[in-house]
Design a protein around this motif. Structure first.
Motif, mmCIF file in Angstrom:
data_model
loop_
_atom_site.group_PDB
_atom_site.id
_atom_site.type_symbol
_atom_site.label_atom_id
_atom_site.label_comp_id
_atom_site.label_asym_id
_atom_site.label_seq_id
_atom_site.Cartn_x
_atom_site.Cartn_y
_atom_site.Cartn_z
ATOM 1 N N LEU A 10 -0.514 5.339 7.548
ATOM 2 C CA LEU A 10 -0.958 6.348 6.582
ATOM 3 C C LEU A 10 -0.530 7.747 6.994
ATOM 4 O O LEU A 10 -0.371 8.624 6.146
ATOM 5 C CB LEU A 10 -2.478 6.295 6.419
ATOM 6 C CG LEU A 10 -3.017 5.021 5.783
ATOM 7 C CD1 LEU A 10 -4.530 5.044 5.768
ATOM 8 C CD2 LEU A 10 -2.456 4.833 4.389
ATOM 9 N N THR B 290 2.626 8.323 5.226
ATOM 10 C CA THR B 290 2.600 7.993 3.804
ATOM 11 C C THR B 290 2.281 9.237 2.982
ATOM 12 O O THR B 290 1.174 9.775 3.080
ATOM 13 C CB THR B 290 1.555 6.891 3.528
ATOM 14 O OG1 THR B 290 1.837 5.774 4.366
ATOM 15 C CG2 THR B 290 1.580 6.455 2.078
ATOM 16 N N LEU C 44 0.815 -1.212 0.000
ATOM 17 C CA LEU C 44 0.000 0.000 0.000
ATOM 18 C C LEU C 44 0.850 1.264 0.000
ATOM 19 O O LEU C 44 0.594 2.201 -0.746
ATOM 20 C CB LEU C 44 -0.909 0.033 1.232
ATOM 21 C CG LEU C 44 -2.145 -0.842 1.210
ATOM 22 C CD1 LEU C 44 -2.830 -0.802 2.563
ATOM 23 C CD2 LEU C 44 -3.103 -0.383 0.124
ATOM 24 N N THR C 45 1.848 1.287 0.848
ATOM 25 C CA THR C 45 2.605 2.521 1.039
ATOM 26 C C THR C 45 3.561 2.838 -0.108
ATOM 27 O O THR C 45 4.071 3.948 -0.169
ATOM 28 C CB THR C 45 3.377 2.495 2.365
ATOM 29 O OG1 THR C 45 4.256 1.375 2.386
ATOM 30 C CG2 THR C 45 2.426 2.436 3.544
ATOM 31 N N TYR D 181 -0.026 7.453 -5.098
ATOM 32 C CA TYR D 181 -1.163 8.103 -4.452
ATOM 33 C C TYR D 181 -1.994 7.022 -3.774
ATOM 34 O O TYR D 181 -2.171 5.936 -4.320
ATOM 35 C CB TYR D 181 -2.032 8.843 -5.471
ATOM 36 C CG TYR D 181 -1.285 9.921 -6.200
ATOM 37 C CD1 TYR D 181 -1.083 11.164 -5.608
ATOM 38 C CD2 TYR D 181 -0.769 9.697 -7.476
ATOM 39 C CE1 TYR D 181 -0.376 12.161 -6.277
ATOM 40 C CE2 TYR D 181 -0.069 10.683 -8.140
ATOM 41 C CZ TYR D 181 0.118 11.910 -7.541
ATOM 42 O OH TYR D 181 0.819 12.886 -8.200
ATOM 43 N N LEU D 182 -2.516 7.347 -2.606
ATOM 44 C CA LEU D 182 -3.301 6.377 -1.849
ATOM 45 C C LEU D 182 -4.581 7.039 -1.370
ATOM 46 O O LEU D 182 -4.538 8.073 -0.691
ATOM 47 C CB LEU D 182 -2.480 5.869 -0.661
ATOM 48 C CG LEU D 182 -3.070 4.768 0.185
ATOM 49 C CD1 LEU D 182 -3.365 3.527 -0.654
ATOM 50 C CD2 LEU D 182 -2.107 4.402 1.298
ATOM 51 N N PHE D 183 -5.715 6.489 -1.754
ATOM 52 C CA PHE D 183 -7.025 6.994 -1.359
ATOM 53 C C PHE D 183 -7.742 5.909 -0.575
ATOM 54 O O PHE D 183 -7.909 4.798 -1.074
ATOM 55 C CB PHE D 183 -7.860 7.363 -2.594
ATOM 56 C CG PHE D 183 -7.217 8.407 -3.451
ATOM 57 C CD1 PHE D 183 -7.453 9.747 -3.208
ATOM 58 C CD2 PHE D 183 -6.362 8.051 -4.480
ATOM 59 C CE1 PHE D 183 -6.845 10.723 -3.996
ATOM 60 C CE2 PHE D 183 -5.752 9.011 -5.272
ATOM 61 C CZ PHE D 183 -5.995 10.354 -5.030
ATOM 62 N N CYS D 184 -8.160 6.229 0.640
ATOM 63 C CA CYS D 184 -8.863 5.268 1.491
ATOM 64 C C CYS D 184 -10.253 5.793 1.796
ATOM 65 O O CYS D 184 -10.404 6.917 2.275
ATOM 66 C CB CYS D 184 -8.111 5.053 2.795
ATOM 67 S SG CYS D 184 -6.472 4.397 2.584
ATOM 68 N N ASN E 50 1.156 11.692 0.057
ATOM 69 C CA ASN E 50 0.081 11.633 -0.943
ATOM 70 C C ASN E 50 -1.017 10.639 -0.596
ATOM 71 O O ASN E 50 -1.612 10.026 -1.474
ATOM 72 C CB ASN E 50 0.643 11.322 -2.339
ATOM 73 C CG ASN E 50 1.582 12.393 -2.818
ATOM 74 O OD1 ASN E 50 1.298 13.575 -2.669
ATOM 75 N ND2 ASN E 50 2.714 12.004 -3.358
ATOM 76 N N SER E 51 -1.287 10.473 0.700
ATOM 77 C CA SER E 51 -2.410 9.623 1.092
ATOM 78 C C SER E 51 -3.565 10.500 1.549
ATOM 79 O O SER E 51 -3.365 11.556 2.149
ATOM 80 C CB SER E 51 -2.009 8.640 2.191
ATOM 81 O OG SER E 51 -1.665 9.314 3.374
ATOM 82 N N ARG E 52 -4.764 10.071 1.222
ATOM 83 C CA ARG E 52 -5.978 10.780 1.610
ATOM 84 C C ARG E 52 -6.948 9.759 2.188
ATOM 85 O O ARG E 52 -7.094 8.654 1.657
ATOM 86 C CB ARG E 52 -6.642 11.461 0.408
ATOM 87 C CG ARG E 52 -5.769 12.471 -0.311
ATOM 88 C CD ARG E 52 -5.524 13.705 0.550
ATOM 89 N NE ARG E 52 -4.712 14.676 -0.137
ATOM 90 C CZ ARG E 52 -3.388 14.788 -0.009
ATOM 91 N NH1 ARG E 52 -2.727 13.958 0.763
ATOM 92 N NH2 ARG E 52 -2.725 15.714 -0.656
ATOM 93 N N VAL E 53 -7.621 10.157 3.264
ATOM 94 C CA VAL E 53 -8.603 9.287 3.907
ATOM 95 C C VAL E 53 -9.947 9.999 3.868
ATOM 96 O O VAL E 53 -10.056 11.154 4.285
ATOM 97 C CB VAL E 53 -8.208 8.974 5.370
ATOM 98 C CG1 VAL E 53 -9.254 8.097 6.029
ATOM 99 C CG2 VAL E 53 -6.837 8.307 5.415
#
Length: 89
Positions: free
Chosen positions: A70, A73, A34-35, A39-42, A75-78
């Motif tokens: 996260l 991390t 994941l990391t 880009y990571l969108f949760c 560029n991660s968005r929750v």
């Protein structure tokens, strides 16, 4: 194929109305997997995840709450709904 225990765990999590709705196949991604994404969108859409969401934002970054990573991390968005983020309001 879904094992009997994995299906029960997903059902007990509250995301499915009955055990027959639990998919027979799923994808599991490790934390390193994941990391490493650019880009990571949760999306966290239900009250059953409220405790985990609170731990993610307020707890120590540690393996007992994997989502805490996260916070480190880029560029991660929750994205939370009112139910999952209730303790943060």
């Amino acid at each position: 194929m879904r094992s009997k225990n994995n299906g029960r765990i997903a059902f007990n999590d509250g995301c499915f109305a009955c055990i027959d709705e639990v998919p027979h196949k799923a994808i599991t991604v490790t934390i390193p997997g994941l990391t490493c994404a650019k880009y990571l969108f949760c999306s966290v859409p239900c009250a059953t995840k409220a405790k985990a969401v609170t731990g993610m934002f307020t707890g120590e970054i540690a393996p007992d709450c994997p989502a805490t990573i996260l916070r480190r991390t880029p560029n991660s968005r929750v994205y939370l709904d009112r139910d999952s983020g209730v303790a943060l309001l």
